[in-house]
Motif scaffolding. Structure first.
Motif, mmCIF file in Angstrom:
data_model
loop_
_atom_site.group_PDB
_atom_site.id
_atom_site.type_symbol
_atom_site.label_atom_id
_atom_site.label_comp_id
_atom_site.label_asym_id
_atom_site.label_seq_id
_atom_site.Cartn_x
_atom_site.Cartn_y
_atom_site.Cartn_z
ATOM 1 N N GLY A 78 14.776 -80.029 8.690
ATOM 2 C CA GLY A 78 13.378 -79.645 8.883
ATOM 3 C C GLY A 78 13.222 -78.456 9.806
ATOM 4 O O GLY A 78 14.087 -77.589 9.885
ATOM 5 N N CYS A 79 12.105 -78.444 10.523
ATOM 6 C CA CYS A 79 11.816 -77.274 11.351
ATOM 7 C C CYS A 79 11.349 -77.711 12.725
ATOM 8 O O CYS A 79 11.123 -78.881 12.970
ATOM 9 C CB CYS A 79 10.750 -76.423 10.681
ATOM 10 S SG CYS A 79 9.255 -77.344 10.305
ATOM 11 N N ARG A 80 11.234 -76.774 13.618
ATOM 12 C CA ARG A 80 10.632 -77.058 14.924
ATOM 13 C C ARG A 80 9.501 -76.067 15.142
ATOM 14 O O ARG A 80 9.371 -75.073 14.431
ATOM 15 C CB ARG A 80 11.676 -76.963 16.033
ATOM 16 C CG ARG A 80 12.185 -75.554 16.261
ATOM 17 C CD ARG A 80 12.915 -75.413 17.577
ATOM 18 N NE ARG A 80 13.308 -74.033 17.736
ATOM 19 C CZ ARG A 80 14.467 -73.545 17.337
ATOM 20 N NH1 ARG A 80 15.351 -74.318 16.748
ATOM 21 N NH2 ARG A 80 14.728 -72.265 17.506
ATOM 22 N N GLU A 81 8.694 -76.375 16.166
ATOM 23 C CA GLU A 81 7.534 -75.525 16.426
ATOM 24 C C GLU A 81 7.916 -74.355 17.312
ATOM 25 O O GLU A 81 8.743 -74.472 18.205
ATOM 26 C CB GLU A 81 6.454 -76.347 17.136
ATOM 27 C CG GLU A 81 5.940 -77.467 16.309
ATOM 28 C CD GLU A 81 4.907 -78.252 17.075
ATOM 29 O OE1 GLU A 81 5.313 -79.084 17.893
ATOM 30 O OE2 GLU A 81 3.714 -78.010 16.864
ATOM 31 N N ARG A 82 7.254 -73.241 17.066
ATOM 32 C CA ARG A 82 7.420 -72.119 17.997
ATOM 33 C C ARG A 82 6.614 -72.451 19.248
ATOM 34 O O ARG A 82 5.623 -73.168 19.198
ATOM 35 C CB ARG A 82 6.954 -70.832 17.344
ATOM 36 C CG ARG A 82 7.743 -70.589 16.041
ATOM 37 C CD ARG A 82 7.979 -69.156 15.706
ATOM 38 N NE ARG A 82 6.793 -68.351 15.801
ATOM 39 C CZ ARG A 82 6.800 -67.105 16.259
ATOM 40 N NH1 ARG A 82 7.930 -66.548 16.635
ATOM 41 N NH2 ARG A 82 5.690 -66.411 16.300
ATOM 42 N N THR A 83 7.071 -71.931 20.376
ATOM 43 C CA THR A 83 6.473 -72.341 21.652
ATOM 44 C C THR A 83 5.736 -71.182 22.303
ATOM 45 O O THR A 83 5.756 -70.058 21.816
ATOM 46 C CB THR A 83 7.555 -72.838 22.616
ATOM 47 O OG1 THR A 83 8.432 -71.743 22.888
ATOM 48 C CG2 THR A 83 8.345 -73.984 22.028
ATOM 49 N N ARG A 84 5.142 -71.512 23.431
ATOM 50 C CA ARG A 84 4.335 -70.566 24.181
ATOM 51 C C ARG A 84 5.117 -69.295 24.548
ATOM 52 O O ARG A 84 4.588 -68.192 24.432
ATOM 53 C CB ARG A 84 3.866 -71.320 25.423
ATOM 54 C CG ARG A 84 3.152 -70.532 26.467
ATOM 55 C CD ARG A 84 4.006 -70.347 27.708
ATOM 56 N NE ARG A 84 3.335 -69.509 28.653
ATOM 57 C CZ ARG A 84 2.845 -69.912 29.803
ATOM 58 N NH1 ARG A 84 2.937 -71.167 30.140
ATOM 59 N NH2 ARG A 84 2.268 -69.062 30.615
ATOM 60 N N PHE A 85 6.367 -69.453 24.986
ATOM 61 C CA PHE A 85 7.114 -68.251 25.370
ATOM 62 C C PHE A 85 7.761 -67.568 24.168
ATOM 63 O O PHE A 85 8.157 -66.412 24.266
ATOM 64 C CB PHE A 85 8.135 -68.552 26.468
ATOM 65 C CG PHE A 85 7.524 -68.522 27.837
ATOM 66 C CD1 PHE A 85 7.168 -67.309 28.417
ATOM 67 C CD2 PHE A 85 7.268 -69.688 28.533
ATOM 68 C CE1 PHE A 85 6.578 -67.261 29.673
ATOM 69 C CE2 PHE A 85 6.678 -69.657 29.789
ATOM 70 C CZ PHE A 85 6.332 -68.433 30.356
ATOM 71 N N ASN A 86 7.897 -68.281 23.041
ATOM 72 C CA ASN A 86 8.362 -67.598 21.831
ATOM 73 C C ASN A 86 7.420 -66.465 21.479
ATOM 74 O O ASN A 86 7.827 -65.454 20.916
ATOM 75 C CB ASN A 86 8.431 -68.554 20.635
ATOM 76 C CG ASN A 86 9.603 -69.515 20.711
ATOM 77 O OD1 ASN A 86 9.557 -70.581 20.150
ATOM 78 N ND2 ASN A 86 10.659 -69.123 21.403
ATOM 79 N N ILE A 87 6.129 -66.657 21.783
ATOM 80 C CA ILE A 87 5.178 -65.588 21.501
ATOM 81 C C ILE A 87 4.812 -64.832 22.790
ATOM 82 O O ILE A 87 3.831 -64.100 22.831
ATOM 83 C CB ILE A 87 3.914 -66.101 20.762
ATOM 84 C CG1 ILE A 87 3.179 -67.147 21.599
ATOM 85 C CG2 ILE A 87 4.263 -66.657 19.394
ATOM 86 C CD1 ILE A 87 1.758 -67.406 21.107
ATOM 87 N N LEU A 88 5.628 -65.033 23.827
ATOM 88 C CA LEU A 88 5.514 -64.274 25.079
ATOM 89 C C LEU A 88 4.118 -64.324 25.686
ATOM 90 O O LEU A 88 3.535 -63.293 26.030
ATOM 91 C CB LEU A 88 5.944 -62.815 24.838
ATOM 92 C CG LEU A 88 7.420 -62.621 24.476
ATOM 93 C CD1 LEU A 88 7.692 -61.178 24.078
ATOM 94 C CD2 LEU A 88 8.332 -63.018 25.639
ATOM 95 N N THR A 89 3.601 -65.564 25.832
ATOM 96 C CA THR A 89 2.281 -65.720 26.433
ATOM 97 C C THR A 89 2.393 -65.690 27.952
ATOM 98 O O THR A 89 3.102 -66.509 28.528
ATOM 99 C CB THR A 89 1.682 -67.082 26.027
ATOM 100 O OG1 THR A 89 1.737 -67.175 24.615
ATOM 101 C CG2 THR A 89 0.253 -67.201 26.512
ATOM 102 N N PRO A 90 1.695 -64.768 28.610
ATOM 103 C CA PRO A 90 1.747 -64.749 30.068
ATOM 104 C C PRO A 90 0.905 -65.867 30.680
ATOM 105 O O PRO A 90 0.229 -66.606 29.970
ATOM 106 C CB PRO A 90 1.179 -63.373 30.431
ATOM 107 C CG PRO A 90 0.379 -62.955 29.261
ATOM 108 C CD PRO A 90 0.874 -63.692 28.065
ATOM 109 N N GLY A 91 0.970 -65.983 32.010
ATOM 110 C CA GLY A 91 0.158 -66.964 32.718
ATOM 111 C C GLY A 91 0.998 -67.919 33.543
ATOM 112 O O GLY A 91 2.200 -67.725 33.694
#
Lengths: 435, 477, 126
Positions: A137-150
């Motif tokens: 199957g698959c896994r979810e992309r995460t907050r830092f995969n899309i380089l979200t600051p904060g």
């Protein structure tokens, strides 16, 4: 340490693994072993308590757990079935709470099997398999995969994690939520959070369209007056202990946010639904070819990967939008690995134009055998389009399609009579029709 | 009032835990306390994780002295306390002739500081050893003694061993008041101690001020980092040539096999401001791009840490206000490398100040740690699982961590009772899925074995709860 | 009056163009199957949805069981229905398809289990 031989080892018992087991058994494969890391089969279906499953495969609308239950029932009713057996006999053996840790290929003359190592509460399990079906199957992309600051406070979840926490653990992790990404799980969770008493303040999508199914936008967002904003990026997460707010801003055509128009939304929860990616890490050391367009295994029309004897199907090949499509693809793999075929003199690599992001299978290795199913995704929204399949300059198939979007997979089935016309090349083009 | 202590150490970062472990070999009553609920929650949990060789610090400074001494003490510590330490060596990269000159200065400085084995490498040698680097690289300063550790694993190991040898651990205990009597200090009107050691990182100026010592002020500086998925990208710790603006972004393997990029260096007013900014992300990625031949691989996580600076050098020694109050403050880089040497220095200061150090006959310098299940042979895995089947139940699939390993961490003497605490001890939730698959299970295990209600389970400190209530019934109650 | 709708009967999501006159639907276009026409009529006059949620289980292997309404209920009752179901507690074992509530909020629609939750310490079927 337990050590068993089998004809086919299946890694994962989600819709892909169960469908492949059933289909391989139907096509005469004798000893089949399924390795599942959870205490029950079904994979992620068990936490997808919403309906919308089964319309193609079972001709009725089911929830995820019901779909998983049906798939297992089909196996139990039609074949000898053994759950956590002490030895592997003919039929389908399901090992639960069994986590595969390592796979090696053995290609000496003495041992022509592939070796799979797994851990379970009963100890180390080693399976020698003639063939392997990879269904992780698959896994979810995460907050830092899309380089979200904060900041990194509590209250940041992926959609799948919050789904499991609410639906399976019965725990409520949110009061006011903002959902990032309008993929199906994000939309489903917007409704689920609302029904369980949270307020979903916004679904924010960076693209100009949703990657989720249209029906989910209607019945998950519109039904509950949850706003969906396109062309909007998450630019900051605020809060030290628990999330206190997020900042979103509109983006230009290059997806660059316009910070002068940024808006702060107070919330205690951020849910990321920013895409799925095939879980291929288990086979890293085997060097299977990965298609950079899907991030999944490259496969041929029998769903065989670049390594002979290793087959794959479902979301570890490419992320599907419907479990039904996973089932159908994996059933083809079960047949593909069981029925011997005549190879072509040279493989045919499929090509496509810029309106398509990928096509699965990526190549054809065998001479025509039954209908050929092609799965593909567009790169952009096309209200009206023509799909053309061409081989050696000849148009084999031409189809009109409406409302083509990257969020909905296109599936084309070439009947055998047409599949036989494929020569030494194959191109699929998706062209926009101007009105 | 709690029983009188010989030594109280305020702050359980790498400095405080090193001192606690160092002093635990003597017959003393020692308390290690921290305002946080776990050890290593400040600067120690978020830094570059590097044992610097010692060529960087200015000669004659405390930084130079403790760094060079400290870096030599790490291999034995790692062995005794069973935490990962890898001496990879470091390279300072030069990309032009001007930078080549700076490397020569660094070489010179390193030799003055007593760093051994320094070499200048040419491009050919660099590219042979580091094939992922851009061919624009010119030369490099090689320092074989540079190493990597995991700073919070080290602090946990040091504290566990200190507790094992009789030190009292007091979490969630902020120091608000220190009064003095003829015999020492009273903390918060509760704990009496003869000697007090201030190792409280970003708060060390405030703690010193409680006895009237206002000789220094902490300036927090934020460093942001990005983490790449596990891969063999580079073989050494790679620095850029320092400029007057700073050391630049480094690129280093971690002991767990990931790749660390960073830090930025941003002065900030708030010592708890650990945000990762868009500017920081952009800066780190653009600098990494100039070092590497190929595009930077995908990022799996990011974090920021605060360095607690107090001028140009460390402050280590007795306070001018009271000879039995010792400051370890302003411990910026190379603080991690220096920590074992600072612990020794504090021991010597205590002795000079009149504390009698009598060795314990039963001091045990070793931490008896079970190896992670995934690192065992099949035979040993089977033996362990036979003993307890929960060792065969894998909860964290990215890092292959079993349920029993999590239960062991929750019920340890230095327990992990938060998600971050589990993460730091076991790496659960630190892999490529970042906890997406295992967090729900971790919540239940913390509930069951940590005896916490779901709403009491925090990510780290109180107020960082993940759950409000049960979905069913609760909102009607 | 002309109204645009998206059919949600199946994941295909047909875009429907519906003519409404005096509270009756006079024409539906864009549907790929007859269910689309039925949907358009119902959606404009009496919108209804299938409810899926969870219910609390005592003595089971897990704390909950997933459930669904065995048919559609009026759309505006969705939240009330979840709140009502949240007040109930089931006893394990619960089997797939088992009727848990016969008549949900007087809609005439039953609530059934969509998964099994057997008694603790009993092996599940799989």
């Amino acid at each position: 340490m337990r050590e068993f031989q089998c004809d086919l080892a299946i890694i994962g018992s989600g819709p892909a693994g169960l469908a492949c087991a059933k289909s391989a058994a139907e096509h005469g494969v004798k000893k089949i072993v399924i390795l599942e890391r959870n205490p029950q089969s079904g994979g992620i279906l068990n936490q997808c308590i919403h309906n919308g499953f089964g319309l193609s495969v079972y001709k009725e609308e089911l929830t995820g757990p019901e779909y998983a239950y049906r798939a297992l029932q089909l196996i139990q009713r039609n074949f000898p079935f053994h759950k956590d057996p002490d030895m592997v006999e003919d039929g389908i053996s399901l090992f639960t709470e069994t986590m595969v840790t390592y796979i090696s290929k053995v290609v000496t003359d003495i041992a022509k099997d592939h070796q799979i190592q797994a851990l379970s509460p009963k100890g180390v399990l080693i399976i020698h398999a003639q063939k392997v079906f990879l269904a992780m199957g698959c896994r979810e992309r995460t907050r830092f995969n899309i380089l979200t600051p904060g900041t990194r406070p509590a209250g940041i979840f992926t959609a799948g994690a919050i789904q499991k926490i609410i639906n399976q653990e019965g725990l409520m992790p949110a009061k006011e939520a903002v959902i990032i990404g309008s993929g199906d799980i994000g939309l489903i969770m917007a409704r689920r959070l609302t029904l369980e008493g949270a307020k979903v303040k916004l679904v924010s999508e960076i693209l100009p369209y949703s990657s989720g199914l249209t029906r989910n936008i209607v019945q998950c967002l519109q039904d509950y007056n949850i706003p969906l904003r396109y062309n909007t990026a998450l630019v900051d997460i605020i809060g030290k202990k628990r999330v206190e707010a997020v900042v979103v801003a509109p983006v230009d055509e290059n997806r660059r946010p316009d910070l002068s128009r940024a808006k702060t939304i107070t919330c205690d929860t951020v849910v990321f639904s920013v895409g799925l990616t095939p879980e291929t890490d288990l086979t890293k050391t085997l060097g299977l070819v990965i298609d950079p367009a899907t991030n999944g295994y490259q496969v041929d029309e029998t769903l065989q990967t670049s390594l002979p004897g290793f087959y794959s199907g479902g979301n570890v090949v490419h992320v599907h939008d419907l479990a039904d499509l996973v089932t159908m693809e994996s059933e083809r793999a079960g047949a593909g690995l069981a029925i011997p075929r005549v190879p072509r003199s040279a493989p045919v690599y499929l090509t496509h134009n810029e309106n398509l992001r990928y096509i699965v299978p990526q190549l054809l290795r065998y001479q025509s055998f039954g209908p050929l199913v092609l799965s593909m995704r567009s790169t952009r929204v096309l209200p009206k389009a023509t799909l053309t399949i061409i081989s050696e300059g000849q148009v084999i198939l031409k189809q009109k399609r409406e409302h083509v979007t990257p969020g909905e997979m296109l599936v084309v089935t070439l009947p055998e009579v047409l599949a036989q016309k494929i020569g030494n090349d194959l191109t699929v083009n998706l062209d926009e029709e101007t009105l | 009032m709690k029983s009188s202590q010989d030594v109280v150490i305020v702050g359980a970062g790498i400095i405080g835990s090193s001192i606690a472990r160092q002093l635990s070999q003597y017959q003393l009553n020692i308390t290690l306390l921290d305002q946080a609920s776990d050890v290593s929650c400040g600067t120690t949990k978020a830094n570059s994780a590097i044992i610097h060789a010692g060529y960087d610090a200015k000669p004659q400074t405390l930084q130079a002295k403790y760094n060079v001494q400290g870096s030599l003490l790490w291999p034995l510590l790692a062995k005794e306390l069973a935490f990962p330490y890898r001496q990879l060596g470091s390279l300072v990269l030069s990309f032009d002739e001007k930078q080549d000159e700076i490397l020569k200065e660094l070489l010179n400085r390193g030799q003055q500081n007593g760093v051994s084995g320094l070499e200048i490498w040419n491009q050919k040698k660099i590219l042979r050893e580091e094939p992922a680097l851009s061919s624009r690289v010119h030369s490099a300063l090689y320092a074989p003694s540079a190493a990597i550790v995991c700073p919070y694993q080290a602090a946990i190991a040091l504290t566990e061993n200190a507790i094992h040898n009789g030190v009292t651990w007091l979490p969630s205990y902020p120091v608000k008041k220190i009064s003095q009597d003829k015999d020492g200090f009273v903390i918060n009107d509760e704990i009496h101690t003869r000697y007090l050691i201030n190792a409280s990182g970003v708060n060390s100026d405030k703690v010193a001020a409680l006895i009237g010592d206002t000789s220094f002020t902490i300036s927090p500086r934020r460093g942001e980092y990005l983490i790449l998925d596990k891969q063999q990208l580079v073989n050494h710790v790679l620095f850029q040539t320092p400029t007057p603006l700073g050391k630049g972004v480094l690129l280093a393997p971690t002991v767990d096999g990931n790749v660390l990029l960073g830090p930025t260096a941003i002065d900030c007013k708030d010592p708890t401001d650990t945000q990762v900014t868009q500017n920081g992300i952009d800066l780190i990625l653009s600098q990494a791009k100039t070092i590497l031949k190929d595009p930077v691989p995908p990022v799996i996580s990011g974090f920021a840490g605060i360095r607690a600076l107090a001028g140009d050098d460390f402050i280590v020694g007795p306070s001018q206000v009271h000879p039995h109050f010792f400051n370890c403050a302003g411990i910026g880089s190379p603080g991690l490398a220096s920590s074992p040497a600072i612990a020794l220095a504090i021991r010597d200061y205590l002795q000079e100040a009149g504390l009698k150090l009598i060795e314990k006959p039963d001091f045990d310098p070793c931490r008896h740690q079970r190896l992670p299940i995934h690192s065992l042979s099949n035979r040993n895995k089977d033996l362990l699982i036979q003993e307890n089947p929960n060792y065969g139940k894998i909860v964290c699939r990215c890092e292959t961590i079993s349920e029993q390993e999590i239960i062991d961490a929750i019920t340890a003497e230095l327990p992990a009772l938060t998600l971050d605490g589990l993460k730091r001890r076991l790496r659960v939730g630190m892999g490529r899925c970042q906890g997406g698959f295992c967090t729900p299970r971790l919540l239940r295990l913390l509930e069951q074995y940590g005896h916490l209600k779901p709403a009491q389970i925090n990510k780290n400190e109180p107020g960082s709860n993940l759950i409000y209530n049960e979905t069913k019934g609760a909102r009607h109650a | 009056m002309k109204q645009e709708l998206i059919c949600i009967i199946c994941p295909r999501g047909c875009h429907l163009s519906v003519e409404v006159k005096d509270k009756t639907v006079t024409s539906v276009k864009g549907n790929a199957c007859p269910r689309g026409e039925a949907y358009a009529k119902k959606e404009l006059l009496a919108p209804a949805r299938t409810l899926t949620t969870t219910m609390k289980v005592e003595g089971g292997q897990t704390p909950l069981v997933s459930v669904k309404s065995q048919g559609e209920i009026p759309k505006e009752l969705m939240i009330c229905a979840v709140q009502y179901l949240d007040t109930l507690t089931l006893k394990a074992p619960v089997l797939v398809g088992q009727v848990l509530v016969e008549n949900l909020l007087d809609t005439g629609i039953a609530v059934v289990a969509t998964a099994e939750n057997l008694e603790q310490n009993l092996e599940p079927v799989a």
